[in-house]
Design an enzyme around this catalytic site. Structure first.
Site, PDB file in Angstrom:
ATOM      1  CE1 TYR A   1     -93.891 -14.302 -21.522  1.00 45.84           C
ATOM      2  CE2 TYR A   1     -93.334 -16.023 -19.944  1.00 45.84           C
ATOM      3  CZ  TYR A   1     -93.578 -15.621 -21.241  1.00 45.84           C
ATOM      4  OH  TYR A   1     -93.517 -16.550 -22.259  1.00 45.84           O
TER       5      TYR A   1
ATOM      6  CE  LYS B   1     -97.017 -15.765 -22.699  1.00 51.65           C
ATOM      7  NZ  LYS B   1     -97.701 -15.626 -24.003  1.00 51.65           N
TER       8      LYS B   1
END
Length: 295
Positions: free
Chosen positions: A155, A159
């Site tokens: 993640y 991101k």
């Protein structure tokens, strides 16, 4: 002056619930026709809520990792509504585990949804924004990407990639009237269930992020800005670079870098750079200055 989206068309991915739903409702309340994009029936449900409230919306059950499906959706929106002014890339998933225990399939899946999903949607509307000399694109980054978070290597990597994508699309879109920004939202949603302090959950509503998002995709939006948003609080994130230290050839050693690390890290005079070559030019100029001054 009130921020209005009258006459505009907005695509909001991952808007079947949570943050995306709040963004879709915010833009619709301000006059936008909204394409509510999500997997499953939630997309139609949120679109129905907007229509019942007097707005204009349509639900699309689309997987953002499927470029053909995304392109088909964008074409349908253009055919029916004639334009796409705003794209908010919000769709996302979590597959948390420490890096040692993480299956690479979960790593790829998260990167596909967050990074490639955002790329697919941006690519599907990019040319029409160029043609119309107007566009507003928002990518969803995260504090996990900016600062790290245990168990979120997939993640966090996805991101952090939003920053690079924003920077390049800002440079390529600027002359075409396209402005590109990032938001790092903090909100109590299904993705953060069980992760937040109970005292914070009541404050961290999706609705408390939506006003910042509306500004970042408005006509008067800035470009290449990262806004942290949560609980009705907003902050701007900068990536800066220190002035640096240059070493002459006869002192260019790992030991010299070690011994000067404090000076290299000195944040006095640190500035955000605008392009990759600006960094290259800065470092070369620093060396030339050091050579000329005999340092």
């Amino acid at each position: 002056m009130t921020i209005s989206f009258d006459g505009q068309v907005a695509i909001v991915t991952g808007s079947g619930r949570g943050l995306g739903r709040s963004y879709a409702r915010e833009l619709a309340a301000r006059g936008a026709r909204v394409a509510v994009v999500d997997l499953g029936p939630d997309a139609a449900s949120v679109a129905g809520e907007i229509v019942q409230g007097g707005g204009i919306a349509r639900g699309y059950e689309v997987d953002v990792t499927d470029f053909e499906a995304v392109t088909s959706m964008a074409g349908e929106i253009m055919s029916d509504w004639g334009r796409v002014d705003v794209l908010i890339n919000n769709a996302g998933i979590l597959r948390d585990k420490s890096f040692a225990k993480m299956d690479l399939t979960d790593f790829r899946t998260v990167v596909d949804v967050h990074l490639m999903g955002s790329v697919n949607c941006a690519k599907a509307v990019w040319q029409t924004m160029i043609d119309r000399k107007y566009g507003r694109i928002l990518f969803t980054s995260s504090s996990s990407g900016m600062y790290g978070n245990f168990g979120q290597s997939n993640y966090g990597a996805a991101k952090a990639a939003m920053l690079g994508l924003m920077n390049v699309l800002h440079l390529e879109g600027e002359k075409h009237g396209i402005r590109v920004n990032c938001v790092t939202p903090s909100a109590a949603t299904h993705m953060t269930e069980g992760l937040l302090k109970p005292a914070h959950e009541k404050l961290l509503t999706p609705e408390s992020v939506a006003p910042g998002v509306a500004f970042l995709v408005s006509r008067d939006a800035p470009s290449r800005v990262i806004i942290a948003a949560g609980a009705g609080s907003f902050a701007r994130i900068y990536v800066t670079e220190t002035q640096g230290v240059s070493f002459p050839p006869d002192r260019l050693t790992a030991e010299a870098v070690r011994d000067s690390f404090h000076a290299i890290s000195d944040t006095n005079g640190a500035v955000p750079l605008q392009t990759a070559f600006q960094q290259t030019d800065k470092l070369a100029a620093l060396a030339l200055h050091a050579s000329a001054s005999g340092e």
